[in-house]
Design a protein around this motif. Structure first.
Motif, PDB file in Angstrom:
ATOM      1  N   LEU A  67      -4.120  15.504  -7.560  1.00  0.00           N
ATOM      2  CA  LEU A  67      -2.989  15.209  -7.179  1.00  0.00           C
ATOM      3  C   LEU A  67      -2.788  13.788  -6.474  1.00  0.00           C
ATOM      4  CD1 LEU A  67      -1.505  18.513  -6.412  1.00  0.00           C
ATOM      5  CD2 LEU A  67      -1.115  17.411  -8.361  1.00  0.00           C
ATOM      6  N   LEU A  68      -2.315  12.800  -6.773  1.00  0.00           N
ATOM      7  CA  LEU A  68      -2.242  11.710  -6.122  1.00  0.00           C
ATOM      8  C   LEU A  68      -0.685  11.282  -5.889  1.00  0.00           C
ATOM      9  CD1 LEU A  68      -3.346   9.109  -4.631  1.00  0.00           C
ATOM     10  CD2 LEU A  68      -3.262   8.077  -7.029  1.00  0.00           C
ATOM     11  N   GLU A  69      -0.117  11.188  -4.833  1.00  0.00           N
ATOM     12  CA  GLU A  69       1.178  10.785  -4.258  1.00  0.00           C
ATOM     13  C   GLU A  69       1.179   9.441  -3.418  1.00  0.00           C
ATOM     14  OE1 GLU A  69       5.230  12.995  -3.079  1.00  0.00           O
ATOM     15  OE2 GLU A  69       3.421  13.685  -2.512  1.00  0.00           O
ATOM     16  N   VAL A  70       1.773   8.686  -3.852  1.00  0.00           N
ATOM     17  CA  VAL A  70       1.850   7.321  -3.000  1.00  0.00           C
ATOM     18  C   VAL A  70       3.478   6.863  -3.114  1.00  0.00           C
ATOM     19  CG1 VAL A  70       1.048   4.880  -2.980  1.00  0.00           C
ATOM     20  CG2 VAL A  70      -0.384   6.708  -3.821  1.00  0.00           C
ATOM     21  N   THR A  71       3.856   6.399  -1.819  1.00  0.00           N
ATOM     22  CA  THR A  71       5.141   5.934  -1.886  1.00  0.00           C
ATOM     23  C   THR A  71       4.893   4.408  -1.698  1.00  0.00           C
ATOM     24  OG1 THR A  71       5.831   7.848  -0.510  1.00  0.00           O
ATOM     25  CG2 THR A  71       7.103   6.067  -0.297  1.00  0.00           C
ATOM     26  N   VAL A  72       5.824   3.834  -2.447  1.00  0.00           N
ATOM     27  CA  VAL A  72       5.721   2.379  -2.637  1.00  0.00           C
ATOM     28  C   VAL A  72       7.193   1.729  -1.939  1.00  0.00           C
ATOM     29  CG1 VAL A  72       4.267   2.104  -4.272  1.00  0.00           C
ATOM     30  CG2 VAL A  72       6.674   2.316  -4.925  1.00  0.00           C
ATOM     31  N   ASP A  73       6.909   0.567  -1.386  1.00  0.00           N
ATOM     32  CA  ASP A  73       8.222  -0.178  -0.872  1.00  0.00           C
ATOM     33  C   ASP A  73       9.035  -0.574  -1.786  1.00  0.00           C
ATOM     34  OD1 ASP A  73       9.986  -1.374   0.808  1.00  0.00           O
ATOM     35  OD2 ASP A  73       8.379  -2.177   1.934  1.00  0.00           O
ATOM     36  N   PRO A  74      10.176   0.099  -2.065  1.00  0.00           N
ATOM     37  CA  PRO A  74      11.146  -0.498  -3.094  1.00  0.00           C
ATOM     38  C   PRO A  74      11.804  -2.022  -2.877  1.00  0.00           C
ATOM     39  CG  PRO A  74      12.345   0.998  -1.802  1.00  0.00           C
ATOM     40  CD  PRO A  74      10.846   0.965  -1.434  1.00  0.00           C
ATOM     41  N   ALA A  75      11.434  -2.510  -1.464  1.00  0.00           N
ATOM     42  CA  ALA A  75      11.998  -3.775  -1.089  1.00  0.00           C
ATOM     43  C   ALA A  75      10.925  -4.758  -1.511  1.00  0.00           C
ATOM     44  CB  ALA A  75      12.352  -3.953   0.203  1.00  0.00           C
ATOM     45  N   GLN A  76       9.603  -4.448  -1.869  1.00  0.00           N
ATOM     46  CA  GLN A  76       8.859  -5.330  -2.258  1.00  0.00           C
ATOM     47  C   GLN A  76       8.982  -5.813  -3.897  1.00  0.00           C
ATOM     48  OE1 GLN A  76       4.922  -3.412  -2.014  1.00  0.00           O
ATOM     49  NE2 GLN A  76       4.891  -4.057   0.165  1.00  0.00           N
ATOM     50  N   PRO A  77       8.654  -6.771  -4.060  1.00  0.00           N
ATOM     51  CA  PRO A  77       8.922  -7.620  -5.641  1.00  0.00           C
ATOM     52  C   PRO A  77       8.028  -6.637  -6.652  1.00  0.00           C
ATOM     53  CG  PRO A  77       8.256  -9.453  -4.106  1.00  0.00           C
ATOM     54  CD  PRO A  77       8.285  -7.981  -3.286  1.00  0.00           C
ATOM     55  N   PRO A  78       8.372  -6.445  -7.667  1.00  0.00           N
ATOM     56  CA  PRO A  78       7.560  -5.470  -8.503  1.00  0.00           C
ATOM     57  C   PRO A  78       6.195  -5.895  -8.621  1.00  0.00           C
ATOM     58  CG  PRO A  78       9.835  -6.110  -9.681  1.00  0.00           C
ATOM     59  CD  PRO A  78       9.589  -6.861  -8.382  1.00  0.00           C
ATOM     60  N   GLU A  79       5.853  -7.216  -8.603  1.00  0.00           N
ATOM     61  CA  GLU A  79       4.293  -7.677  -8.676  1.00  0.00           C
ATOM     62  C   GLU A  79       3.770  -7.314  -7.686  1.00  0.00           C
ATOM     63  OE1 GLU A  79       6.804 -10.213  -8.307  1.00  0.00           O
ATOM     64  OE2 GLU A  79       7.511 -10.066 -10.388  1.00  0.00           O
ATOM     65  N   GLU A  80       4.226  -7.202  -6.200  1.00  0.00           N
ATOM     66  CA  GLU A  80       3.594  -6.824  -5.299  1.00  0.00           C
ATOM     67  C   GLU A  80       3.284  -5.396  -5.080  1.00  0.00           C
ATOM     68  OE1 GLU A  80       1.343  -6.694  -2.038  1.00  0.00           O
ATOM     69  OE2 GLU A  80       1.991  -8.527  -2.980  1.00  0.00           O
ATOM     70  N   ARG A  81       4.161  -4.385  -5.721  1.00  0.00           N
ATOM     71  CA  ARG A  81       3.950  -3.112  -5.808  1.00  0.00           C
ATOM     72  C   ARG A  81       2.885  -2.932  -6.822  1.00  0.00           C
ATOM     73  NH1 ARG A  81      10.288  -2.876  -6.199  1.00  0.00           N
ATOM     74  NH2 ARG A  81       9.715  -2.652  -8.405  1.00  0.00           N
ATOM     75  N   ALA A  82       2.964  -3.356  -7.876  1.00  0.00           N
ATOM     76  CA  ALA A  82       2.033  -3.320  -8.788  1.00  0.00           C
ATOM     77  C   ALA A  82       0.566  -3.480  -8.262  1.00  0.00           C
ATOM     78  CB  ALA A  82       2.293  -3.964 -10.342  1.00  0.00           C
ATOM     79  N   ARG A  83       0.526  -4.818  -7.677  1.00  0.00           N
ATOM     80  CA  ARG A  83      -0.813  -5.067  -6.929  1.00  0.00           C
ATOM     81  C   ARG A  83      -1.155  -4.170  -6.095  1.00  0.00           C
ATOM     82  NH1 ARG A  83      -0.023 -10.166  -7.074  1.00  0.00           N
ATOM     83  NH2 ARG A  83       1.527 -10.211  -5.560  1.00  0.00           N
ATOM     84  N   GLU A  84      -0.392  -3.498  -5.279  1.00  0.00           N
ATOM     85  CA  GLU A  84      -0.892  -2.551  -3.988  1.00  0.00           C
ATOM     86  C   GLU A  84      -1.267  -1.304  -4.829  1.00  0.00           C
ATOM     87  OE1 GLU A  84      -1.822  -1.856  -0.631  1.00  0.00           O
ATOM     88  OE2 GLU A  84      -0.899  -3.684  -0.945  1.00  0.00           O
ATOM     89  N   LEU A  85      -0.550  -0.806  -5.806  1.00  0.00           N
ATOM     90  CA  LEU A  85      -0.912   0.369  -6.653  1.00  0.00           C
ATOM     91  C   LEU A  85      -2.211   0.334  -7.088  1.00  0.00           C
ATOM     92  CD1 LEU A  85       2.431   1.834  -8.007  1.00  0.00           C
ATOM     93  CD2 LEU A  85       1.051   2.772  -6.355  1.00  0.00           C
TER      94      LEU A  85
END
Length: 71
Positions: free
Chosen positions: A4-22
């Motif tokens: 199981l992997l659970e990660v919370t991403v910051d919805p305020a980040q641009p989609p490109e940054e969320r994808a890069r971080e994930l």
């Protein structure tokens, strides 16, 4: 066993940054898993590139279904 992997991403980040971080998180933890026995009870906190805890991975003895068709 179930991984199981659970990660919370910051919805305020641009989609490109969320994808890069994930992507970074998945690459790091995917490459780091060989350090663990991968037995039920194993797990660790997951950190982002700013070293903030953003989630957790764990191994359980339970099996589950994946996908809408249960396969």
């Amino acid at each position: 066993m179930q991984f199981l992997l659970e990660v919370t991403v910051d919805p305020a980040q641009p989609p490109e940054e969320r994808a890069r971080e994930l992507g970074r998180i998945l690459r790091y933890w995917g490459g780091n898993l060989h350090h663990y026995a991968l037995e039920p009870g194993d797990g660790s906190a997951v950190h982002d590139s700013s070293y903030r805890e953003v989630g957790r991975w764990s191994i359980t003895g339970t099996t589950g279904t994946t996908g809408a068709d249960g396969a």
